[in-house]
Design a protein around this motif. Structure first.
Motif, mmCIF file in Angstrom:
data_model
loop_
_atom_site.group_PDB
_atom_site.id
_atom_site.type_symbol
_atom_site.label_atom_id
_atom_site.label_comp_id
_atom_site.label_asym_id
_atom_site.label_seq_id
_atom_site.Cartn_x
_atom_site.Cartn_y
_atom_site.Cartn_z
ATOM 1 N N ARG A 186 20.903 -105.854 -112.278
ATOM 2 C CA ARG A 186 20.005 -105.606 -113.413
ATOM 3 C C ARG A 186 18.561 -106.025 -113.124
ATOM 4 N NH1 ARG A 186 23.720 -107.621 -118.591
ATOM 5 N NH2 ARG A 186 25.569 -106.362 -118.091
ATOM 6 N N ILE A 187 18.341 -106.685 -112.019
ATOM 7 C CA ILE A 187 16.979 -107.103 -111.661
ATOM 8 C C ILE A 187 16.197 -105.885 -111.177
ATOM 9 C CG2 ILE A 187 15.596 -108.479 -110.064
ATOM 10 C CD1 ILE A 187 17.781 -110.583 -110.094
ATOM 11 N N SER A 188 14.989 -105.709 -111.711
ATOM 12 C CA SER A 188 14.138 -104.580 -111.339
ATOM 13 C C SER A 188 12.831 -105.100 -110.733
ATOM 14 C CB SER A 188 13.840 -103.715 -112.564
ATOM 15 O OG SER A 188 12.994 -104.407 -113.472
ATOM 16 N N ALA A 189 11.908 -104.191 -110.501
ATOM 17 C CA ALA A 189 10.609 -104.571 -109.941
ATOM 18 C C ALA A 189 9.868 -105.534 -110.865
ATOM 19 C CB ALA A 189 9.763 -103.331 -109.687
ATOM 20 N N ALA A 190 10.064 -105.389 -112.180
ATOM 21 C CA ALA A 190 9.400 -106.296 -113.121
ATOM 22 C C ALA A 190 9.862 -107.744 -112.906
ATOM 23 C CB ALA A 190 9.677 -105.860 -114.555
ATOM 24 N N SER A 196 7.447 -113.125 -107.718
ATOM 25 C CA SER A 196 6.245 -113.123 -106.888
ATOM 26 C C SER A 196 5.302 -114.257 -107.273
ATOM 27 C CB SER A 196 5.534 -111.771 -107.006
ATOM 28 O OG SER A 196 4.298 -111.775 -106.355
ATOM 29 N N VAL A 197 5.195 -114.510 -108.573
ATOM 30 C CA VAL A 197 4.325 -115.597 -109.048
ATOM 31 C C VAL A 197 4.813 -116.940 -108.497
ATOM 32 C CG1 VAL A 197 3.507 -116.814 -111.101
ATOM 33 C CG2 VAL A 197 3.718 -114.320 -111.130
ATOM 34 N N TYR A 198 6.131 -117.108 -108.464
ATOM 35 C CA TYR A 198 6.690 -118.347 -107.909
ATOM 36 C C TYR A 198 6.418 -118.451 -106.414
ATOM 37 C CZ TYR A 198 10.266 -121.456 -105.979
ATOM 38 O OH TYR A 198 10.922 -122.429 -105.278
ATOM 39 N N LEU A 199 6.545 -117.342 -105.695
ATOM 40 C CA LEU A 199 6.365 -117.361 -104.245
ATOM 41 C C LEU A 199 4.939 -117.750 -103.851
ATOM 42 C CD1 LEU A 199 8.375 -114.169 -103.239
ATOM 43 C CD2 LEU A 199 9.034 -116.541 -102.829
ATOM 44 N N GLU A 200 3.970 -117.382 -104.679
ATOM 45 C CA GLU A 200 2.585 -117.701 -104.334
ATOM 46 C C GLU A 200 2.129 -119.044 -104.895
ATOM 47 O OE1 GLU A 200 -0.171 -114.873 -105.866
ATOM 48 O OE2 GLU A 200 0.713 -114.830 -107.869
ATOM 49 N N ASP A 218 9.701 -99.434 -104.191
ATOM 50 C CA ASP A 218 8.322 -99.611 -103.716
ATOM 51 C C ASP A 218 7.549 -100.617 -104.558
ATOM 52 O OD1 ASP A 218 8.702 -97.807 -101.681
ATOM 53 O OD2 ASP A 218 7.938 -96.097 -102.813
ATOM 54 N N ASP A 219 7.746 -100.566 -105.881
ATOM 55 C CA ASP A 219 7.025 -101.518 -106.750
ATOM 56 C C ASP A 219 7.479 -102.949 -106.491
ATOM 57 O OD1 ASP A 219 5.620 -99.441 -107.874
ATOM 58 O OD2 ASP A 219 6.957 -99.237 -109.612
ATOM 59 N N GLY A 220 8.781 -103.128 -106.283
ATOM 60 C CA GLY A 220 9.283 -104.461 -105.990
ATOM 61 C C GLY A 220 8.795 -104.970 -104.646
ATOM 62 N N ALA A 221 8.718 -104.057 -103.659
ATOM 63 C CA ALA A 221 8.206 -104.438 -102.342
ATOM 64 C C ALA A 221 6.749 -104.874 -102.442
ATOM 65 C CB ALA A 221 8.353 -103.270 -101.367
ATOM 66 N N ALA A 222 5.959 -104.124 -103.225
ATOM 67 C CA ALA A 222 4.549 -104.481 -103.399
ATOM 68 C C ALA A 222 4.415 -105.841 -104.088
ATOM 69 C CB ALA A 222 3.835 -103.400 -104.203
ATOM 70 N N ALA A 223 5.274 -106.099 -105.097
ATOM 71 C CA ALA A 223 5.222 -107.384 -105.804
ATOM 72 C C ALA A 223 5.573 -108.538 -104.859
ATOM 73 C CB ALA A 223 6.172 -107.365 -106.996
ATOM 74 N N LEU A 224 6.618 -108.368 -104.069
ATOM 75 C CA LEU A 224 7.013 -109.421 -103.129
ATOM 76 C C LEU A 224 5.927 -109.652 -102.081
ATOM 77 C CD1 LEU A 224 10.771 -108.473 -102.607
ATOM 78 C CD2 LEU A 224 9.906 -110.482 -103.804
ATOM 79 N N ALA A 225 5.343 -108.559 -101.593
ATOM 80 C CA ALA A 225 4.279 -108.686 -100.592
ATOM 81 C C ALA A 225 3.079 -109.428 -101.163
ATOM 82 C CB ALA A 225 3.866 -107.307 -100.095
ATOM 83 N N ASP A 226 2.730 -109.149 -102.410
ATOM 84 C CA ASP A 226 1.605 -109.857 -103.041
ATOM 85 C C ASP A 226 1.896 -111.348 -103.149
ATOM 86 O OD1 ASP A 226 0.075 -107.600 -103.300
ATOM 87 O OD2 ASP A 226 0.678 -107.177 -105.377
ATOM 88 N N VAL A 249 5.804 -96.134 -98.647
ATOM 89 C CA VAL A 249 4.819 -96.901 -99.422
ATOM 90 C C VAL A 249 5.187 -98.392 -99.436
ATOM 91 C CG1 VAL A 249 3.791 -97.216 -101.704
ATOM 92 C CG2 VAL A 249 4.254 -94.906 -100.854
ATOM 93 N N GLY A 250 6.453 -98.671 -99.688
ATOM 94 C CA GLY A 250 6.899 -100.064 -99.719
ATOM 95 C C GLY A 250 6.851 -100.722 -98.356
ATOM 96 N N TRP A 251 7.244 -99.978 -97.311
ATOM 97 C CA TRP A 251 7.191 -100.545 -95.962
ATOM 98 C C TRP A 251 5.758 -100.819 -95.556
ATOM 99 C CZ3 TRP A 251 11.388 -102.669 -94.855
ATOM 100 C CH2 TRP A 251 12.623 -102.075 -95.093
#
Length: 407
Positions: A186-190, A196-200, A218-226, A249-251
């Motif tokens: 049930r976990i999505s890009a949101a 992502s906030v925790y990772l940074e 792709d949105d989740g990949a972008a969030a994790l990368a940020d 895009v995600g890669w």
């Protein structure tokens, strides 16, 4: 290790408790289905009498460090067992993997974990416990209080809201090194945006993050990368390529994370800590940058700069004037020493000394060449400011003279 079958009769449980009371060498207690339940898909329903017996055994084992429940269905009985855990702050491992503890069990376990003073808990395994968002929210305070090293929440019913509550809590868990959220479908890009906030954050000390079975996209990949741009702790970001629905895009977002070639400064500020993205089979997507991170993190930034920038544009450092020149020379001298060292000789990324010397001389020449332009610009600006000030003074003097004559 003492492995206890939960289909023991009450008399056997009672006798077992009396035997173990003075056995100080017992470190691990494991409760699970007995031989009547040989296949993993069947668990054991813990009834009231069995729960009372488990509480009795736990209470009489004062020196146990590891407590494991495997494939047990507690219903409402786990609350009793959780109360018994209040007096076990010495536990280093608590595992309830593949056991259903229910919403009330989550509340009771969260309360028990909060009661532990000077907790020594290293590993908390709540995988496949049917924990939903509400259940997780009742556990967060206890998890935060215990500050475990390893937290496993795989295979539950956690969605974005539950993940947000978890992130709000573990932001204060400075000891957390491994977090598994795999197969929470049930976990999505949101939700990954909250992660992502925790990772940074500066408090993040995660080394391993497992997201197997989570559809990152792709949105989740972008969030994790940020979130990982400024992260200097995470080494393994684990997932299966067939589960994640990432396109080019995600890669590309992950590639820029490892090495942003848009400028020297961005390359330097890229992530030089990550050693695994996905699994080792995905090294082909960013083999060079991952290999550099994995081989020697200390020199990864230097090699990425040398590999991706032929001409060094140093205009942003002109404000330092000639004081910056020795730093440029020292940086290239250090690169020469590292390039000649034994650790890099068997690697693929070795530069000929002549090439590094050429890069050094080119950078120094371009920097020195740019300095006169800077000095002329500064002189012109100062001259203009001086002339403007002089005109203002002349105008003020003329007004004063006019005022005096009119009187």
């Amino acid at each position: 290790l003492i492995e206890i079958s939960t289909d023991l009769c009450n008399y056997a449980f009672a006798e077992l408790g009396r035997v173990m009371r003075n056995m100080e060498n017992i470190q691990t207690l494991k409760f699970g289905p007995g031989p009547r339940f040989p296949t993993p898909e069947f668990g054991f329903n813990i009834g009231p009498e069995c729960a009372d017996s488990i509480v009795s055994v736990i209470g009489q084992c004062d020196h146990v460090n590891n407590l494991v429940f495997q494939r047990c269905t507690f219903g409402g009985e786990f609350a009793k067992i959780a109360v018994a855990l209040n007096s076990k702050p010495q536990l280093e491992k608590l595992s309830l993997a593949n056991s259903r503890i229910g919403r009330d069990g989550c509340v009771a376990l969260g309360t028990a974990l909060e009661c532990w003073e000077a907790s020594r808990l290293n590993q908390l395994d709540l995988s496949y416990c049917d924990i939903d968002d509400d259940g997780l929210q009742t556990l967060v305070a206890g998890i935060t209080h215990c500050n475990p090293l390893h937290l496993r929440l795989s295979g539950n019913m956690i969605s974005d809201e539950g993940l947000k509550a978890l992130v709000d809590g573990i932001t204060n868990c400075s000891a957390l090194k491994q977090l598994s959220l795999s197969r929470n479908h049930r976990i999505s890009a949101a939700g990954l945006g909250y992660l992502s906030v925790y990772l940074e954050s500066e408090s993040c000390s995660l080394v391993v993050l497992s997201l197997y079975g989570v559809r990152i996209g792709d949105d989740g990949a972008a969030a994790l990368a940020d979130g990982l741009k400024s992260n200097t702790s995470l080494k393994h970001l684990r997932f299966f390529i067939e589960d994640i629905s990432i396109t080019a895009v995600g890669w590309s977002a992950f590639s820029r994370l490892l090495c942003d070639t848009s400028s020297i400064n961005n390359t330097y500020s890229s992530n030089h800590t990550l050693e695994v993205i996905g699994d080792y089979s995905m090294d082909c997507f960013f083999h060079r940058d991952i290999t550099l991170n994995r081989s020697h993190q200390q020199y990864a930034a230097m090699y990425k700069i040398l590999l991706n920038h032929t001409d060094f544009q140093l205009q942003s450092f002109f404000q330092w004037d000639l004081k910056f020149l020795p730093l440029v020379a020292d940086w290239f001298d250090k690169a020469l020493v590292i390039n000649d060292s034994s650790w890099v000789q068997h690697r693929r990324y070795v530069f000929p000394r002549e090439e590094l010397q050429r890069k050094k001389l080119s950078a120094l020449y371009q920097y020195v060449r740019g300095i006169p332009v800077l000095e002329v610009s500064d002189y012109y600006i100062k001259a203009m400011q001086k002339s403007s000030a002089k005109r203002r003074m002349t105008k003020r003097f003329s007004i004063n003279r006019l005022f005096i004559h009119s009187k």
